[in-house]
Design a protein around this motif. Structure first.
Motif, PDB file in Angstrom:
ATOM      1  N   GLN A 159       0.675   9.367 -21.741  1.00 18.01           N
ATOM      2  CA  GLN A 159       1.954  10.059 -21.819  1.00 18.01           C
ATOM      3  C   GLN A 159       2.287  10.814 -20.537  1.00 18.01           C
ATOM      4  OE1 GLN A 159       4.101   9.735 -24.425  1.00 18.01           O
ATOM      5  NE2 GLN A 159       2.600   8.234 -25.158  1.00 18.01           N
ATOM      6  N   SER A 160       1.311  10.982 -19.663  1.00 24.23           N
ATOM      7  CA  SER A 160       1.522  11.724 -18.424  1.00 24.23           C
ATOM      8  C   SER A 160       1.775  10.756 -17.274  1.00 24.23           C
ATOM      9  CB  SER A 160       0.297  12.589 -18.109  1.00 24.23           C
ATOM     10  OG  SER A 160       0.043  13.493 -19.156  1.00 24.23           O
ATOM     11  N   PRO A 161       2.487  11.203 -16.235  1.00 24.75           N
ATOM     12  CA  PRO A 161       2.722  10.341 -15.069  1.00 24.75           C
ATOM     13  C   PRO A 161       1.407   9.897 -14.437  1.00 24.75           C
ATOM     14  CG  PRO A 161       4.140  12.281 -14.998  1.00 24.75           C
ATOM     15  CD  PRO A 161       3.168  12.496 -16.118  1.00 24.75           C
ATOM     16  N   ARG A 172      -1.537  12.738 -13.929  1.00 22.35           N
ATOM     17  CA  ARG A 172      -1.032  14.040 -13.486  1.00 22.35           C
ATOM     18  C   ARG A 172      -0.421  14.792 -14.673  1.00 22.35           C
ATOM     19  NH1 ARG A 172      -1.567  13.486  -8.201  1.00 22.35           N
ATOM     20  NH2 ARG A 172      -1.343  11.416  -7.260  1.00 22.35           N
ATOM     21  N   ASP A 173      -0.811  16.058 -14.779  1.00 22.16           N
ATOM     22  CA  ASP A 173      -0.297  16.907 -15.852  1.00 22.16           C
ATOM     23  C   ASP A 173       0.019  18.274 -15.268  1.00 22.16           C
ATOM     24  OD1 ASP A 173       0.408  18.078 -18.191  1.00 22.16           O
ATOM     25  OD2 ASP A 173      -1.615  18.160 -19.036  1.00 22.16           O
ATOM     26  N   GLN A 174       1.299  18.506 -15.020  1.00 27.00           N
ATOM     27  CA  GLN A 174       1.768  19.737 -14.393  1.00 27.00           C
ATOM     28  C   GLN A 174       1.071  19.923 -13.038  1.00 27.00           C
ATOM     29  OE1 GLN A 174       1.403  22.881 -17.299  1.00 27.00           O
ATOM     30  NE2 GLN A 174       2.973  21.992 -18.608  1.00 27.00           N
ATOM     31  N   ASP A 175       0.251  20.981 -12.903  1.00 30.02           N
ATOM     32  CA  ASP A 175      -0.356  21.265 -11.597  1.00 30.02           C
ATOM     33  C   ASP A 175      -1.770  20.731 -11.463  1.00 30.02           C
ATOM     34  OD1 ASP A 175       1.930  22.608 -10.799  1.00 30.02           O
ATOM     35  OD2 ASP A 175       1.211  24.532 -11.577  1.00 30.02           O
ATOM     36  N   THR A 176      -2.229  19.973 -12.415  1.00 25.45           N
ATOM     37  CA  THR A 176      -3.597  19.486 -12.344  1.00 25.45           C
ATOM     38  C   THR A 176      -3.634  17.969 -12.480  1.00 25.45           C
ATOM     39  OG1 THR A 176      -5.840  19.779 -13.230  1.00 25.45           O
ATOM     40  CG2 THR A 176      -4.029  19.652 -14.816  1.00 25.45           C
ATOM     41  N   PRO A 225      -9.225  14.489  -9.270  1.00 26.05           N
ATOM     42  CA  PRO A 225      -8.942  13.457  -8.270  1.00 26.05           C
ATOM     43  C   PRO A 225      -7.634  13.694  -7.532  1.00 26.05           C
ATOM     44  CG  PRO A 225      -8.484  12.621 -10.460  1.00 26.05           C
ATOM     45  CD  PRO A 225      -9.103  13.971 -10.644  1.00 26.05           C
ATOM     46  N   GLY A 226      -7.698  13.537  -6.228  1.00 25.92           N
ATOM     47  CA  GLY A 226      -6.476  13.590  -5.441  1.00 25.92           C
ATOM     48  C   GLY A 226      -6.045  12.207  -5.012  1.00 25.92           C
TER      49      GLY A 226
END
Length: 380
Positions: A297-299, A316-320, A342-343
């Motif tokens: 459900q997250s990008p 990705r989920d908000q800032d994390t 992970p970045g």
């Protein structure tokens, strides 16, 4: 050329070059009594011509090689990591205020050997990022090393200006040789090319004329099986015959998607914004494709495919961020590791996935079963 599900591509251009060497002839019929002196003189003159020709050839045609030099990594700072396989990696490190070195490990980071970059190569890092071409070859701007950084050779510079392709184009090709990586060739727009790993010269792929690949070089893949993959804004092109023919699969145009491939497995994950994620997959090298609904459900950010077809994704989920893995070809995902942020996901030449942890500034090699093995890197 065979193209599926799209308008035919433009015709392939044929490029031919021929050479017509001139023929030289001479006749000599000296008097018998003076034959020996003239033959000796002719021999001396001929030898002189050969020596001169060799000197001229060495001056005109040889490219000077710039030597590197062993350097300590004490206090070095990692700037770029270039994975070759699970154990072999290159690293470009900062060894001083404006000095850089190319380091290499073959034992997963337990020991690194570094070569200082020559000044000319060092300056290229101001405009170009390092590019991995092969197991022993790295390119920085117009310079290429094929011996792990011990020496560097400059190619024929292009006249396109800063931050444009650094070398002149080679002749177009209709077949991509084994071991040549794919790269976008970008000026005002991008074209698909293959790179000679010995020289760094890009050759446009004539069978993809008119196709505009992504600017992201990670979306042009020559995988270990020999399959070629090229992603554009709304299509994925695949070739199983070294680029002689291509099949195209259209992807949703309005939505962004990430792409990953390894051998016969390839995935295109489409971000449907508030409606979750859709996964388009092929499990047979692009011969057939299926669309499956995913529980994500997250990008989704970067993706990478393991050799067994398992799919890794940065969620990705908000800032994390979190690392997730799918073991059923994209239908469901679960956390792959706890405590890893992970970045970026890096793809090695052999398809191995490497995770960059953006908080700890650490790197992890993904094992065949989806586990994480720490990679020791020069201080970052």
């Amino acid at each position: 050329m065979e193209i599926e599900r799209q308008d035919p591509l433009l015709s392939e251009d044929e490029w031919h070059r021929t050479r017509h060497p001139e023929a030289f002839s001479a006749s000599y019929a000296p008097p018998r009594r003076r034959r020996r002196p003239r033959l000796i003189a002719a021999g001396v003159a001929g030898a002189a011509i050969v020596v001169c020709a060799a000197l001229v050839a060495s001056i005109v045609f040889s490219t000077p090689s710039l030597p590197g030099g062993s350097v300590s990594l004490l206090g070095a700072k990692l700037r770029w990591l270039l994975p070759v396989d699970a154990d072999t990696h290159f690293a470009v490190v900062n060894t001083g205020t404006e000095d850089y070195a190319l380091a290499r490990t073959t034992d997963a980071g337990r020991r690194w050997v570094a070569q200082q970059l020559p000044d000319q190569v060092n300056r290229g890092l101001g405009e170009y990022e390092p590019v991995l071409l092969a197991a022993h070859s790295v390119q920085i701007g117009a310079y290429v090393t094929t011996d792990d950084g011990r020496s560097w050779t400059m190619g024929s510079p292009s006249a396109l200006g800063p931050r444009m392709p650094p070398l002149k184009l080679g002749d177009p090709i209709s077949t991509v040789p084994a071991g040549w990586p794919l790269q976008p060739y970008c000026t005002q727009s991008c074209e698909a090319s293959a790179v000679d790993p010995r020289t760094g010269v890009q050759h446009l792929i004539s069978t993809l004329t008119g196709v505009r690949p992504d600017t992201d070089p990670t979306n042009a893949i020559h995988d270990p099986s020999g399959t070629l993959w090229v992603k554009t804004d709304n299509r994925v092109y695949v070739s199983r015959d070294a680029g002689k023919s291509w099949a195209a699969r259209e992807i949703a145009y309005d939505d962004t998607f990430s792409f990953a491939a390894n051998g016969r497995y390839a995935y295109a994950l489409t971000d449907l914004y508030q409606r979750g994620t859709s996964v388009l997959r092929t499990l047979d090298g692009g011969r057939s494709w299926q669309t499956v609904a995913s529980d994500l459900q997250s990008p989704v950010g970067d993706t990478c495919v393991l050799a067994n077809g398992d799919l890794l994704a940065v969620v990705r989920d908000q800032d994390t961020t979190a690392l997730s893995i799918s073991r059923d070809h994209g239908s469901t995902f679960r956390p792959a590791a706890r405590g890893v942020h992970p970045g970026q996901l890096l793809r090695a030449t052999d398809g191995t996935c490497v995770v960059q942890d953006r908080w700890q500034k650490a790197y992890w090699v993904v094992t065949g079963d989806g586990g994480l093995r720490p990679l020791t890197v020069p201080a970052s």
